[in-house]
Design an enzyme around this catalytic site. Structure first.
Site, PDB file in Angstrom:
ATOM      1  N   GLU A 258     -21.686  -1.989   3.629  1.00  0.00           N
ATOM      2  CA  GLU A 258     -19.896  -2.070   3.987  1.00  0.00           C
ATOM      3  C   GLU A 258     -19.306  -2.215   3.000  1.00  0.00           C
ATOM      4  OE1 GLU A 258     -20.104  -3.789   8.030  1.00  0.00           O
ATOM      5  OE2 GLU A 258     -17.624  -3.477   7.982  1.00  0.00           O
TER       6      GLU A 258
ATOM      7  N   ASP B  40     -25.123  -3.835   6.428  1.00  0.00           N
ATOM      8  CA  ASP B  40     -24.232  -4.477   6.901  1.00  0.00           C
ATOM      9  C   ASP B  40     -24.680  -5.480   6.864  1.00  0.00           C
ATOM     10  OD1 ASP B  40     -22.532  -4.025  10.360  1.00  0.00           O
ATOM     11  OD2 ASP B  40     -22.555  -5.294   8.308  1.00  0.00           O
TER      12      ASP B  40
ATOM     13  N   ILE C 259     -22.984  -8.759   7.775  1.00  0.00           N
ATOM     14  CA  ILE C 259     -22.904  -9.993   8.953  1.00  0.00           C
ATOM     15  C   ILE C 259     -22.585  -7.911  10.041  1.00  0.00           C
ATOM     16  CG2 ILE C 259     -21.332 -10.884   9.707  1.00  0.00           C
ATOM     17  CD1 ILE C 259     -21.595 -12.551   7.902  1.00  0.00           C
ATOM     18  N   ASP C 260     -23.525  -8.090  11.032  1.00  0.00           N
ATOM     19  CA  ASP C 260     -22.721  -6.812  12.020  1.00  0.00           C
ATOM     20  C   ASP C 260     -21.814  -8.014  13.136  1.00  0.00           C
ATOM     21  OD1 ASP C 260     -22.715  -4.473  12.799  1.00  0.00           O
ATOM     22  OD2 ASP C 260     -23.908  -5.022  14.317  1.00  0.00           O
TER      23      ASP C 260
ATOM     24  N   THR D   8     -18.900  -9.283  12.575  1.00  0.00           N
ATOM     25  CA  THR D   8     -18.132 -10.304  11.923  1.00  0.00           C
ATOM     26  C   THR D   8     -16.907 -10.474  12.698  1.00  0.00           C
ATOM     27  OG1 THR D   8     -17.871  -8.478   9.814  1.00  0.00           O
ATOM     28  CG2 THR D   8     -16.401  -9.693   9.746  1.00  0.00           C
TER      29      THR D   8
ATOM     30  N   ASP E  29     -23.945   0.352  10.581  1.00  0.00           N
ATOM     31  CA  ASP E  29     -23.759  -0.507  11.165  1.00  0.00           C
ATOM     32  C   ASP E  29     -25.338  -0.116  12.501  1.00  0.00           C
ATOM     33  OD1 ASP E  29     -20.011  -0.165  12.456  1.00  0.00           O
ATOM     34  OD2 ASP E  29     -21.231  -2.578  11.682  1.00  0.00           O
TER      35      ASP E  29
END
Ligand code: LIP
Length: 277
Positions: free
Chosen positions: A66, A86, A88-89, A91, A216
């Protein structure tokens, strides 16, 4: 697949500790495509740590991350072994310490998902799937809900990060249509990856969203299908993970019923050439 990548033990990985520590400290928040499309230094550091760790073992592999894409790298899925990350999905949840934050890592060869890992950091839930080998959460096998009646169902979705009035109107139009089926309820974790794992776990019967990105959903989509679920496009055709939209459900019947209620639109694809400046 080249070598056996042992994904167990992600819980002890430095990446997870980095997320947990950052949740206790102040998080420096930056923005990307809009004032509500957030990113932090932790997102960037975790992604780089994952990429460096993989490159040490598999130097020829490719990456779709990402934050790498946000920094200008192409979002091209080829036949090469590719890690879809990802860091940190969720955020926005992370920035607000809202307790649904996940690290999501998908792996694809010849454009086919081979395995996916979603670690829900604050729930301490490790969701994993390998193609043809089932889906698991902390070692327990997952199976989607057996509910066949949408009127007895909970549906997950998100409002997303677009604040374009036309897109927002369609998002709310779809939400109204779904609610008035009627369904038991609508929920959203604030993370596509966790929403997909809720489908795989049988906690919700379906999840749909327009506006997501391949990073994601790459891992969570395989987890859903390996738990016996189905994935289709919001207009009913085959799902295309670069199209930024999908419906994931416990059955094709429920998925197609949801498609009937969605007021669809087509965001710019993840693999579209960048708009001319
Ligand atoms: C988020 C997705 C979520 C979507 C948000 C955001 P991020 O990913 O998981 O489904 O509604 O707008 O895109 O940006 O937290 O990695």
């Amino acid at each position: 697949m080249e070598g056996e990548v042992r994904l167990q033990g992600l819980k002890r990985f430095k990446e997870v500790e980095m997320v947990r520590e950052a949740l206790r400290d102040d998080r420096k928040v930056m923005t990307k495509s809009s004032s509500v499309d957030l990113v932090t230094q932790t997102d960037q550091k975790v992604e780089q740590l994952i990429i460096q760790s993989v490159k040490e073992k598999f130097p020829t592999h490719r990456f779709i991350g990402e934050e790498s894409v946000a920094a200008g790298e192409a979002c091209d899925l080829t036949d090469s072994p590719t890690w879809i990350i990802d860091p940190i999905d969720g955020t926005t949840n992370f920035v607000h310490a809202f307790p649904f934050v996940a690290i999501s890592i998908g792996f694809s060869v010849n454009k086919q998902s081979e395995f996916g890992v979603v670690y829900s950091c604050l729930e301490d839930k490790m969701f994993t799937a390998r193609r043809g080998k089932g889906a698991f959460c902390n070692g327990e096998q997952l199976k989607v809900s057996d509910q066949e009646d949408i009127k007895q169902s909970i549906i997950a979705t998100e409002f997303g990060s677009s604040r374009d009035p036309e897109a927002v109107d369609k998002i709310f139009s779809s939400l109204r249509n779904i609610l008035c089926i009627p369904v038991h309820g609508v929920r959203g974790a604030g993370s596509a990856a966790i929403n997909l794992c809720l489908v795989a776990s049988g906690c919700v019967e379906a999840y749909y969203e327009i506006g997501i990105h391949i990073w994601d959903v790459a891992a969570g989509s395989l987890i859903v299908s390996e738990a016996g679920g189905v994935l289709i496009d919001v207009e009913g055709g085959a799902v295309d993970l670069m199209s930024r939209r999908l419906v994931a459900a416990n059955s094709r019947t429920i998925a197609e019923r949801i498609v009937k209620e969605i007021d669809s639109f087509s965001p710019l694809r993840d693999d579209a050439p960048p708009p001319k400046q």
